[in-house]
Motif scaffolding. Sequence first.
Motif, mmCIF file in Angstrom:
data_model
loop_
_atom_site.group_PDB
_atom_site.id
_atom_site.type_symbol
_atom_site.label_atom_id
_atom_site.label_comp_id
_atom_site.label_asym_id
_atom_site.label_seq_id
_atom_site.Cartn_x
_atom_site.Cartn_y
_atom_site.Cartn_z
ATOM 1 N N ALA A 169 0.826 -1.215 0.000
ATOM 2 C CA ALA A 169 0.000 0.000 0.000
ATOM 3 C C ALA A 169 0.853 1.254 0.000
ATOM 4 O O ALA A 169 0.469 2.287 -0.530
ATOM 5 N N ALA A 170 2.022 1.184 0.628
ATOM 6 C CA ALA A 170 2.864 2.368 0.750
ATOM 7 C C ALA A 170 3.975 2.332 -0.293
ATOM 8 O O ALA A 170 5.032 1.768 -0.070
ATOM 9 N N VAL A 171 3.705 2.903 -1.455
ATOM 10 C CA VAL A 171 4.668 2.914 -2.541
ATOM 11 C C VAL A 171 4.818 4.339 -3.062
ATOM 12 O O VAL A 171 3.989 5.203 -2.794
ATOM 13 N N LEU A 172 5.872 4.565 -3.817
ATOM 14 C CA LEU A 172 6.077 5.892 -4.374
ATOM 15 C C LEU A 172 4.965 6.235 -5.358
ATOM 16 O O LEU A 172 4.604 5.416 -6.205
ATOM 17 N N PRO A 173 4.403 7.446 -5.276
ATOM 18 C CA PRO A 173 3.357 7.832 -6.229
ATOM 19 C C PRO A 173 3.902 7.909 -7.642
ATOM 20 O O PRO A 173 5.062 8.244 -7.866
ATOM 21 N N GLN A 174 3.057 7.629 -8.591
ATOM 22 C CA GLN A 174 3.475 7.612 -9.989
ATOM 23 C C GLN A 174 3.691 9.001 -10.568
ATOM 24 O O GLN A 174 4.521 9.187 -11.453
ATOM 25 N N LYS A 175 2.941 9.991 -10.049
ATOM 26 C CA LYS A 175 3.090 11.362 -10.540
ATOM 27 C C LYS A 175 2.431 12.305 -9.542
ATOM 28 O O LYS A 175 1.555 11.905 -8.767
ATOM 29 N N PRO A 176 2.825 13.563 -9.545
ATOM 30 C CA PRO A 176 2.167 14.523 -8.659
ATOM 31 C C PRO A 176 0.795 14.913 -9.205
ATOM 32 O O PRO A 176 0.639 15.171 -10.404
ATOM 33 N N VAL A 177 -0.193 14.941 -8.330
ATOM 34 C CA VAL A 177 -1.543 15.356 -8.725
ATOM 35 C C VAL A 177 -1.611 16.867 -8.870
ATOM 36 O O VAL A 177 -2.318 17.398 -9.735
ATOM 37 N N VAL A 178 -0.874 17.570 -8.013
ATOM 38 C CA VAL A 178 -0.728 19.026 -8.069
ATOM 39 C C VAL A 178 0.766 19.304 -7.963
ATOM 40 O O VAL A 178 1.543 18.407 -7.625
ATOM 41 N N SER A 188 17.660 9.937 5.345
ATOM 42 C CA SER A 188 16.270 9.530 5.478
ATOM 43 C C SER A 188 16.191 8.013 5.513
ATOM 44 O O SER A 188 16.799 7.346 4.680
ATOM 45 N N PHE A 189 15.452 7.474 6.488
ATOM 46 C CA PHE A 189 15.262 6.027 6.517
ATOM 47 C C PHE A 189 14.047 5.601 5.701
ATOM 48 O O PHE A 189 13.743 4.422 5.604
ATOM 49 N N LEU A 190 13.374 6.587 5.085
ATOM 50 C CA LEU A 190 12.192 6.292 4.283
ATOM 51 C C LEU A 190 12.427 6.443 2.783
ATOM 52 O O LEU A 190 11.787 5.765 1.990
ATOM 53 N N LEU A 191 13.307 7.341 2.405
ATOM 54 C CA LEU A 191 13.566 7.597 0.989
ATOM 55 C C LEU A 191 15.055 7.469 0.703
ATOM 56 O O LEU A 191 15.872 8.165 1.320
ATOM 57 N N SER A 192 15.400 6.600 -0.227
ATOM 58 C CA SER A 192 16.795 6.397 -0.606
ATOM 59 C C SER A 192 17.198 7.384 -1.693
ATOM 60 O O SER A 192 16.356 8.092 -2.268
ATOM 61 N N ALA A 193 18.477 7.409 -2.018
ATOM 62 C CA ALA A 193 18.952 8.243 -3.122
ATOM 63 C C ALA A 193 18.274 7.837 -4.421
ATOM 64 O O ALA A 193 17.916 8.693 -5.254
ATOM 65 N N GLU A 194 18.072 6.546 -4.601
ATOM 66 C CA GLU A 194 17.376 6.077 -5.803
ATOM 67 C C GLU A 194 15.928 6.548 -5.816
ATOM 68 O O GLU A 194 15.402 6.941 -6.862
ATOM 69 N N ASP A 195 15.270 6.516 -4.648
ATOM 70 C CA ASP A 195 13.898 7.000 -4.560
ATOM 71 C C ASP A 195 13.813 8.464 -4.957
ATOM 72 O O ASP A 195 12.891 8.882 -5.670
ATOM 73 N N LYS A 196 14.783 9.252 -4.504
ATOM 74 C CA LYS A 196 14.757 10.680 -4.820
ATOM 75 C C LYS A 196 14.874 10.911 -6.326
ATOM 76 O O LYS A 196 14.155 11.758 -6.884
ATOM 77 N N GLU A 197 15.738 10.161 -6.982
ATOM 78 C CA GLU A 197 15.866 10.299 -8.428
ATOM 79 C C GLU A 197 14.607 9.826 -9.143
ATOM 80 O O GLU A 197 14.183 10.418 -10.143
ATOM 81 N N THR A 198 13.993 8.769 -8.636
ATOM 82 C CA THR A 198 12.741 8.280 -9.223
ATOM 83 C C THR A 198 11.667 9.343 -9.127
ATOM 84 O O THR A 198 10.937 9.608 -10.103
ATOM 85 N N LEU A 199 11.553 9.972 -7.961
ATOM 86 C CA LEU A 199 10.534 11.001 -7.771
ATOM 87 C C LEU A 199 10.790 12.205 -8.674
ATOM 88 O O LEU A 199 9.842 12.763 -9.250
ATOM 89 N N ARG A 200 12.038 12.601 -8.809
ATOM 90 C CA ARG A 200 12.351 13.705 -9.743
ATOM 91 C C ARG A 200 11.932 13.336 -11.156
ATOM 92 O O ARG A 200 11.374 14.161 -11.888
ATOM 93 N N GLY A 201 12.202 12.100 -11.555
ATOM 94 C CA GLY A 201 11.832 11.655 -12.889
ATOM 95 C C GLY A 201 10.330 11.620 -13.107
ATOM 96 O O GLY A 201 9.865 11.702 -14.249
ATOM 97 N N ARG A 202 9.586 11.515 -12.021
ATOM 98 C CA ARG A 202 8.123 11.475 -12.117
ATOM 99 C C ARG A 202 7.482 12.850 -11.983
ATOM 100 O O ARG A 202 6.259 12.972 -11.981
ATOM 101 N N GLY A 203 8.297 13.885 -11.836
ATOM 102 C CA GLY A 203 7.770 15.242 -11.851
ATOM 103 C C GLY A 203 7.699 15.936 -10.511
ATOM 104 O O GLY A 203 7.185 17.063 -10.423
ATOM 105 N N PHE A 204 8.221 15.335 -9.451
ATOM 106 C CA PHE A 204 8.269 15.985 -8.150
ATOM 107 C C PHE A 204 9.537 16.823 -8.028
ATOM 108 O O PHE A 204 10.589 16.437 -8.537
ATOM 109 N N GLU A 205 9.441 17.953 -7.340
ATOM 110 C CA GLU A 205 10.661 18.632 -6.935
ATOM 111 C C GLU A 205 11.119 17.995 -5.627
ATOM 112 O O GLU A 205 10.299 17.777 -4.723
#
Length: 232
Positions: A169-178, A188-205
């Motif tokens: 249930a707790a996964v990285l969102p696919q894209k920002p809604v806003v 961070s024990f919740l977000l890795s360096a890879e997670d941060k790059e994934t989120l940037r690639g999906r449109g999050f700052e």
Amino acid sequence: MRLNTREWGSGDKVALLVHGIMSDSRTWRLVGPALAERGYRVIAVDQRGHGASGRGEYTPENYADDLVETLPGGAALAIGHSLGGLTLSLAVDRLKPERAVFSDPAWRLVQPEQGFDPAMFVEFAAHATRESIAATNPRWAEEDVQVELETLAVWDGATALALSSLTEAAVLPQKPVVPSLVQVADPSFLLSAEDKETLRGRGFEVRTVEGAGHTIHRDDFAGFMASLDGWI
């Protein structure tokens, strides 16, 4: 469930604040007034099982539904920390704030085989003292230590035990809604360096607050506010 709320300010813009597990709206004791000084009417919730809000079944969907039932839609800003980040992400399509900030959000949980046991939260709360809280959070102000003692006293530990079901249930969102900012603790024990790059690639700052612990707004309030530059 309609949630208990706390407010600061009376500005024309609305800001929504959603706390993390074991906490409640009092965690925003500095953030609320700071946003009010910037022209916001600030509304912070106590999530179910926390603070003065009711108890019930603890699922991500119920947490999100509570936000939608309690808070106004179309706010200028919404900030969710940790569990509150997960909750906000599941409600953002219905709340539709102009901007969203996810502060070290609990989109991914450390799994039991990696040494995470939700019961550790309950154990810590049962034996928490001023000294143990301060030792765990050495950068917190004395006022935050006192708030933590008070919030733990009214927290339902079943909210932590329910985390054991949050795997897929707790996964990285696919894209920002806003338009969305992700604040990340360092480390961070919740977000890795890879997670941060994934989120940037999906449109999050994505912005990392260097040296800040998981509860960024209490660990480094100045750094927390600075990282919101352009978003508040």
